[in-house]
Design a protein around this motif. Structure first.
Motif, mmCIF file in Angstrom:
data_model
loop_
_atom_site.group_PDB
_atom_site.id
_atom_site.type_symbol
_atom_site.label_atom_id
_atom_site.label_comp_id
_atom_site.label_asym_id
_atom_site.label_seq_id
_atom_site.Cartn_x
_atom_site.Cartn_y
_atom_site.Cartn_z
ATOM 1 N N ARG A 278 -15.628 -30.647 85.594
ATOM 2 C CA ARG A 278 -17.100 -30.723 85.672
ATOM 3 C C ARG A 278 -17.275 -31.624 87.049
ATOM 4 N N PHE A 279 -18.333 -30.918 87.566
ATOM 5 C CA PHE A 279 -18.726 -31.458 89.436
ATOM 6 C C PHE A 279 -19.825 -31.135 89.348
ATOM 7 N N ASP A 280 -20.689 -32.574 89.285
ATOM 8 C CA ASP A 280 -22.186 -32.727 89.618
ATOM 9 C C ASP A 280 -22.907 -32.141 91.539
ATOM 10 N N ARG A 281 -23.958 -31.593 91.141
ATOM 11 C CA ARG A 281 -25.485 -31.189 92.302
ATOM 12 C C ARG A 281 -24.924 -32.692 93.171
ATOM 13 N N ASN A 282 -24.723 -33.800 92.861
ATOM 14 C CA ASN A 282 -24.572 -34.805 93.813
ATOM 15 C C ASN A 282 -23.407 -35.409 94.011
ATOM 16 N N MET A 283 -22.415 -34.428 94.034
ATOM 17 C CA MET A 283 -20.953 -34.181 93.789
ATOM 18 C C MET A 283 -20.347 -35.191 95.366
ATOM 19 N N GLN A 284 -20.072 -37.029 94.748
ATOM 20 C CA GLN A 284 -19.373 -37.475 95.886
ATOM 21 C C GLN A 284 -18.087 -36.772 96.357
ATOM 22 N N SER A 285 -17.756 -37.411 97.677
ATOM 23 C CA SER A 285 -16.021 -36.726 97.823
ATOM 24 C C SER A 285 -15.609 -37.580 97.195
ATOM 25 N N GLN A 286 -15.309 -38.585 97.345
ATOM 26 C CA GLN A 286 -14.694 -39.783 96.620
ATOM 27 C C GLN A 286 -14.781 -40.024 95.047
ATOM 28 N N ASP A 287 -15.604 -39.239 94.290
ATOM 29 C CA ASP A 287 -15.138 -38.568 92.911
ATOM 30 C C ASP A 287 -14.704 -36.864 92.449
ATOM 31 N N LYS B 95 0.970 -33.003 86.256
ATOM 32 C CA LYS B 95 2.330 -33.185 86.128
ATOM 33 C C LYS B 95 3.196 -34.025 84.869
ATOM 34 N N ASP B 96 2.403 -34.244 84.184
ATOM 35 C CA ASP B 96 3.399 -35.506 83.007
ATOM 36 C C ASP B 96 3.659 -35.014 81.848
ATOM 37 N N HIS B 97 2.395 -33.370 81.585
ATOM 38 C CA HIS B 97 2.482 -32.884 80.171
ATOM 39 C C HIS B 97 2.359 -31.604 80.954
ATOM 40 N N ARG B 98 2.834 -30.923 82.193
ATOM 41 C CA ARG B 98 3.704 -29.047 82.483
ATOM 42 C C ARG B 98 1.914 -28.796 81.551
ATOM 43 N N ILE B 99 0.795 -29.314 82.446
ATOM 44 C CA ILE B 99 -0.443 -28.239 82.135
ATOM 45 C C ILE B 99 -0.922 -27.885 83.139
ATOM 46 N N LYS B 100 -0.841 -25.584 82.762
ATOM 47 C CA LYS B 100 -0.826 -24.607 84.271
ATOM 48 C C LYS B 100 -2.498 -23.927 84.023
ATOM 49 N N LEU B 101 -3.629 -24.631 82.797
ATOM 50 C CA LEU B 101 -4.639 -23.647 83.426
ATOM 51 C C LEU B 101 -5.713 -24.863 83.438
ATOM 52 N N TRP B 102 -6.274 -24.599 84.268
ATOM 53 C CA TRP B 102 -7.860 -24.905 85.482
ATOM 54 C C TRP B 102 -9.114 -24.588 85.376
ATOM 55 N N LEU B 103 -9.703 -25.348 84.970
ATOM 56 C CA LEU B 103 -11.031 -24.729 84.645
ATOM 57 C C LEU B 103 -11.564 -25.925 85.544
ATOM 58 N N PHE B 104 -12.660 -25.461 86.599
ATOM 59 C CA PHE B 104 -13.245 -26.144 87.534
ATOM 60 C C PHE B 104 -14.741 -25.851 87.357
ATOM 61 N N ASP B 105 -16.040 -26.427 86.970
ATOM 62 C CA ASP B 105 -17.531 -25.417 86.279
ATOM 63 C C ASP B 105 -17.786 -26.597 88.012
ATOM 64 N N LEU B 106 -18.311 -25.492 88.575
ATOM 65 C CA LEU B 106 -19.362 -25.652 90.246
ATOM 66 C C LEU B 106 -20.380 -24.824 90.135
ATOM 67 N N ARG B 107 -21.015 -24.864 88.659
ATOM 68 C CA ARG B 107 -22.017 -24.311 88.646
ATOM 69 C C ARG B 107 -23.604 -25.370 88.941
ATOM 70 N N LEU C 6 -17.852 -25.406 96.813
ATOM 71 C CA LEU C 6 -18.028 -26.258 98.008
ATOM 72 C C LEU C 6 -17.590 -25.994 98.654
ATOM 73 N N SER C 7 -18.159 -27.886 99.550
ATOM 74 C CA SER C 7 -17.804 -27.642 100.717
ATOM 75 C C SER C 7 -16.911 -27.121 101.609
ATOM 76 N N GLU C 8 -17.063 -27.000 103.226
ATOM 77 C CA GLU C 8 -15.849 -27.059 103.626
ATOM 78 C C GLU C 8 -14.457 -27.566 103.404
ATOM 79 N N GLU C 9 -15.292 -28.920 103.627
ATOM 80 C CA GLU C 9 -13.927 -30.355 103.739
ATOM 81 C C GLU C 9 -13.558 -30.190 102.398
ATOM 82 N N GLU C 10 -14.295 -30.001 101.101
ATOM 83 C CA GLU C 10 -13.916 -30.271 100.138
ATOM 84 C C GLU C 10 -12.508 -28.892 99.999
#
Length: 137
Positions: free
Chosen positions: A21-30, A43-55, A60-64
């Motif tokens: 989950r990302f905040d409106r003022n997301m910092q690139s380093q975060d 990689k350590d736990h073979r997790i294959k499901l990802w949820l990106f909450d960008l609301r 994302l910016s073009e750079e990110e």
């Protein structure tokens, strides 16, 4: 389980999926730090499901987006193999813009390594991932 927390990014492991989950003022380093922590856990736990909450940020910016495509997705493919599922959740305005730009089918990406789908509803994204998990079980 909380894996990473910064001012503008949080990464958790919930019910067999990674939730970022990302905040409106997301910092690139975060953003990058959270993704790298999530990738290592996957990689350590073979997790294959990802949820990106960008609301909160819309999209994302073009750079990110480029960094994600060049750094993270290739590593997911290389280390986790096929059948990784990524749900992107964006706000309604962004979702509408994306549909106008690329059409409903353009919001989905399918290859044998990463299957991606875009949503404007968090619950719909979770249900989609839950359904993917039951298919793989």
């Amino acid at each position: 389980m909380e894996l990473f927390k910064a001012d503008t990014c949080e990464v958790r492991f919930v019910a067999d999926r990674l939730e970022l989950r990302f905040d409106r003022n997301m910092q690139s380093q975060d953003f990058r730090g959270g993704l790298l922590k999530a990738l290592q856990f996957a990689k350590d736990h073979r997790i294959k499901l990802w949820l990106f909450d960008l609301r909160s940020i819309g999209k994302l910016s073009e750079e990110e987006e480029t960094w994600l495509q060049v750094q993270i997705f290739p590593q997911i493919m290389m280390h986790l193999g096929t059948d990784n599922h990524v749900a992107l959740v964006v706000d309604e305005r962004c979702y509408g813009d994306m549909i106008r730009e690329s059409g409903l089918l353009g919001l989905k990406s399918y290859n044998s390594f990463i299957i991606m789908n875009t949503f404007c509803d968090l619950q719909g994204a979770i249900e989609w991932l839950d359904h993917r998990q039951s298919e793989c079980a």
